[in-house]
Design an enzyme around this catalytic site. Sequence first.
Site, PDB file in Angstrom:
ATOM      1  CG  HIS A 110      59.953  54.976  11.323  1.00 43.51           C
ATOM      2  ND1 HIS A 110      58.875  54.030  11.287  1.00 43.51           N
ATOM      3  CD2 HIS A 110      61.157  54.248  11.573  1.00 43.51           C
ATOM      4  CE1 HIS A 110      59.186  52.763  11.328  1.00 43.51           C
ATOM      5  NE2 HIS A 110      60.800  52.735  11.678  1.00 43.51           N
ATOM      6  CG  HIS A 143      55.555  56.134   5.269  1.00 41.02           C
ATOM      7  ND1 HIS A 143      54.303  56.226   5.689  1.00 41.02           N
ATOM      8  CD2 HIS A 143      56.129  55.731   6.357  1.00 41.02           C
ATOM      9  CE1 HIS A 143      54.046  55.445   6.960  1.00 41.02           C
ATOM     10  NE2 HIS A 143      55.388  55.118   7.149  1.00 41.02           N
TER      11      HIS A 143
END
Length: 265
Positions: free
Chosen positions: A139, A185
């Site tokens: 992302h 993440h």
Amino acid sequence: MVRTVSLRLNVVAAAVAVVLLMPFALLAIFVAGRWAPLRSFDLVVSDAVHVWAVNHPAVVDAMQVWSLVFSPMALRAGALILVVWLFRRHRSRAAWWVIIAMTAGGVVAALLKLVVERDRPSFLDPVARAAGYSFPSGHATNAALTCAVFLAILLPYGRGRRWLWAAAVVVTAVTGLSRIGLGVHFTSDVVAGWLLGAAVVVAMVPVLDRRSTWVRTPRAHSVAGSETGDRPDRDLARRDDLHRSAGDEGAVERLAVHDRGRRQP
């Protein structure tokens, strides 16, 4: 003059690319080598953010929506719209540059995930889940990559530059931070993604400059546009030719009248 500006742009782009790639390379080495200080930092930040996210479910829902709206596939769809727009404006070289830049950034990020094989953060009560490896963040990489591509293409038009920069910074930053907030993440994953996405585009700016030649003087832009098929520039060049032709014909007529006057007895 144009060549001087182009050379300076290439030098600056190369320097910025190196500045971006150096910390990215260090992060990749530290993550791959399981460097203890970086891992400890990532774990501390992830744990603290996770505790906060658990207590703010509304913010978690907003981050999930944001991650969906600005997912890699959605960003690629936006880049595809940009490509179509460029082709319609007869800027095929710039359109192909966008395609190559987006493809290169996506492929490099995917390959690095397979090489590094870093596991994602794990919690007993996760607020979100994601599949695949963690480093670098897909992302974050695609957000920085796509926003940098849009900046490289649209900034030379000189319209709404502040809004373009603001939108690029907000989309890139919020997309990356939301991945940390959702606990899918580590911080280093997101920072590495930002660096990688920006570095790919900056490294390719000299290619865009040389192939698309969007750094031009106004006169050079009109002539080059008539050669490459840019319709507004072609019309401008045609009007210039008509004015010159009209001026030449008028000069010839005045000269003929002058000569007839001199030949009369």
